[in-house]
Design a protein around this motif. Sequence first.
Motif, short mmCIF file in Angstrom:
data_model
loop_
_atom_site.label_atom_id
_atom_site.label_comp_id
_atom_site.label_asym_id
_atom_site.label_seq_id
_atom_site.Cartn_x
_atom_site.Cartn_y
_atom_site.Cartn_z
N ARG A 82 -23.91 -2.50 7.97
CA ARG A 82 -24.12 -2.55 6.66
C ARG A 82 -23.25 -1.41 6.16
O ARG A 82 -22.63 -1.70 4.85
CB ARG A 82 -25.51 -2.20 6.23
CG ARG A 82 -25.85 -2.62 4.75
CD ARG A 82 -27.45 -2.82 4.40
NE ARG A 82 -27.97 -1.44 4.65
CZ ARG A 82 -28.90 -1.26 5.59
NH1 ARG A 82 -29.57 -2.23 5.98
NH2 ARG A 82 -29.49 -0.33 5.41
N TYR A 83 -23.05 -0.52 6.66
CA TYR A 83 -22.28 0.75 6.06
C TYR A 83 -20.92 0.74 6.17
O TYR A 83 -20.13 1.57 5.79
CB TYR A 83 -23.06 2.02 6.21
CG TYR A 83 -24.47 2.11 5.67
CD1 TYR A 83 -24.72 2.00 4.12
CD2 TYR A 83 -25.65 2.32 6.27
CE1 TYR A 83 -25.84 2.02 3.85
CE2 TYR A 83 -26.88 2.41 5.83
CZ TYR A 83 -26.79 2.20 4.53
OH TYR A 83 -28.32 2.23 3.93
N THR A 84 -20.47 0.29 7.51
CA THR A 84 -19.16 0.43 7.86
C THR A 84 -18.23 -0.91 8.02
O THR A 84 -16.99 -0.88 7.69
CB THR A 84 -19.11 0.95 9.57
OG1 THR A 84 -19.67 -0.06 10.28
CG2 THR A 84 -19.81 2.18 9.28
N GLU A 85 -18.81 -2.11 7.98
CA GLU A 85 -18.12 -3.24 8.14
C GLU A 85 -17.07 -3.68 7.19
O GLU A 85 -16.00 -4.05 7.08
CB GLU A 85 -19.09 -4.61 8.39
CG GLU A 85 -17.93 -5.74 8.76
CD GLU A 85 -18.84 -6.78 9.26
OE1 GLU A 85 -18.56 -8.14 8.83
OE2 GLU A 85 -19.82 -6.69 10.16
N ASN A 86 -17.57 -3.32 5.71
CA ASN A 86 -16.66 -3.45 4.61
C ASN A 86 -15.55 -2.75 4.89
O ASN A 86 -14.19 -3.14 4.50
CB ASN A 86 -17.25 -3.23 3.33
CG ASN A 86 -18.10 -4.23 2.89
OD1 ASN A 86 -18.36 -5.38 3.26
ND2 ASN A 86 -19.12 -4.11 1.87
N ASP A 87 -15.42 -1.45 5.14
CA ASP A 87 -14.29 -0.51 5.19
C ASP A 87 -13.55 -1.24 6.44
O ASP A 87 -12.02 -1.02 6.47
CB ASP A 87 -14.71 0.88 5.44
CG ASP A 87 -15.43 1.52 4.19
OD1 ASP A 87 -14.95 1.00 3.16
OD2 ASP A 87 -15.91 2.79 4.36
N LEU A 88 -14.09 -1.54 7.65
CA LEU A 88 -13.25 -2.01 8.77
C LEU A 88 -12.65 -3.04 8.35
O LEU A 88 -11.32 -3.15 8.68
CB LEU A 88 -14.35 -2.12 10.05
CG LEU A 88 -13.57 -2.44 11.22
CD1 LEU A 88 -12.61 -1.61 11.64
CD2 LEU A 88 -14.84 -2.75 12.15
#
Length: 185
Positions: A89-95
């Motif tokens: 939830r906290y990292t996938e958008n950035d990845l």
Amino acid sequence: MTGYFETAPGGGAAIALDEVEVSILRSLAVQLLELIGPGDGPESGPGESADPLAELFADGPSKPPEDPALARLFPDAYEDAADSSDFRRYTENDLRSRKRDDALAMVRTLDAGAGGPVIRLSPDESRQWLGALNDLRLTIGTRLDVDEEDNELYRLPDSDPRKPMVMAYLWLGGLQETLVETLMR
């Protein structure tokens, strides 16, 4: 220089690609962009920039993707489902954004270099190409169901419909290897 990367003057890397190779790389990168999908951040109109603070606090997905290739590009970080969900939830958008940027950088440099036989990459572009090449190989390898123990795919007859993708997978591996070697010099 043909078919493999070499160190470029001033840093970065360079490679000579013919029109067919450029076309294949560009097509694969565009397909990767379509697979990754558009950004999930706040929408902005023409000439406006997205709110970076809102993007910072935007929650991403909490479940792994159903598509096996996307699941390979965005794997669970932990064995525990709750921990993986929070991490995702906290990292996938950035990845996703980074993977999208890497593939876009590949398309843009291929388009910019379409008039000449040698494509020159800055150190930053080289890193982005390395990321895009890796993502392309992971995606194709997942689609082909490649595993480290199975060499059957490497002995396919020319009539097998998977043969072109296996050839692309192997070619991308060679490009990736020579780019890594070039950047380590």
